[in-house]
Design an enzyme around this catalytic site. Structure first.
Site, short mmCIF file in Angstrom:
data_model
loop_
_atom_site.label_atom_id
_atom_site.label_comp_id
_atom_site.label_asym_id
_atom_site.label_seq_id
_atom_site.Cartn_x
_atom_site.Cartn_y
_atom_site.Cartn_z
N ALA A 164 2.49 -0.01 9.87
CA ALA A 164 3.75 -1.00 10.24
C ALA A 164 3.72 -2.16 9.56
CB ALA A 164 3.74 -1.07 11.87
N SER A 165 2.27 -2.68 9.50
CA SER A 165 2.55 -4.27 8.65
C SER A 165 2.86 -3.99 7.23
CB SER A 165 1.25 -4.48 8.69
OG SER A 165 0.01 -4.07 8.05
N TYR A 176 -1.56 -0.92 10.87
CA TYR A 176 -1.61 -1.23 9.43
C TYR A 176 -0.45 -0.72 8.94
CZ TYR A 176 -3.09 -0.99 4.65
OH TYR A 176 -3.02 -1.15 3.07
N SER A 183 0.95 -1.17 0.13
CA SER A 183 0.02 -0.08 -0.13
C SER A 183 0.81 1.39 -0.16
CB SER A 183 -0.86 0.21 1.35
OG SER A 183 -1.44 1.27 1.41
#
Length: 178
Positions: free
Chosen positions: A78-79, A76, A63
């Site tokens: 960080a993921s 999110y 993303s």
């Protein structure tokens, strides 16, 4: 049984919002389990076949949040940073097989049902489009075209790279043109 796996597009993920002070460890673990562990497990499951066949294309969906911060989406974000790191590490490790590549696609605003959770009505879609220098929200087919390229033999010399599909959203200081 299909017999072979030539292409993996790991296109899964969740992006629930949570402010830092409201985020607990279970929330963190859930997001990382889906967004990072899920990617790892998907790659691990196809890798033996790709190694045996000496060919494969691995495409991980990240993303624009993989390199910019967004309030209330810290876990999110960080993921997706983790997915970016996995991709580069996987790509470096897989070069020894010569024809197995690993790349990332980074969608920005794409008109999907998931986007509707953030922009549920037409004025919100218009507001999202207004943040994009090209002036519109992308379509799933825009992302699909990038995946088709990365899965093709034409991309055999591309590995460890990210293709950002955001209409210029992450450009800084975009000039106004008359």
């Amino acid at each position: 049984m299909w017999g072979t796996v030539d292409i993996l597009v790991a296109n899964h993920g969740i992006f629930p919002t949570s402010r830092l002070e409201d985020t607990d460890v279970d929330f963190f673990d859930h997001v990382f389990s889906v967004n990072v562990r899920g990617v790892f497990l998907a790659v691990k499951s196809v890798l033996p076949t790709m190694v045996k066949n000496k060919k494969g294309r691995i495409i991980l969906m990240s993303s624009t949040s993989g390199f910019i911060a967004t309030p209330s989406l810290g876990i999110y974000v960080a993921s997706k940073h983790a997915v970016e790191g996995l991709s580069k590490s996987f790509a470096a490790e897989l070069t020894k097989y010569r024809d197995i590549t690993c790349n990332v696609v980074q969608p920005g605003w794409i008109h999907t049902p998931a986007m509707e959770t953030f922009a549920p009505d037409p004025p919100s879609f218009a507001a999202a489009a207004a943040t994009v220098p090209l002036g519109f929200v992308g379509l799933p087919s825009d992302v699909a075209h990038a995946c088709v390229y990365l899965a093709s033999d034409e991309a055999r010399y591309v590995t460890g790279k990210s293709i950002c599909m955001d209409g210029g959203l992450t450009l800084s200081d975009v000039p106004e043109y008359p």
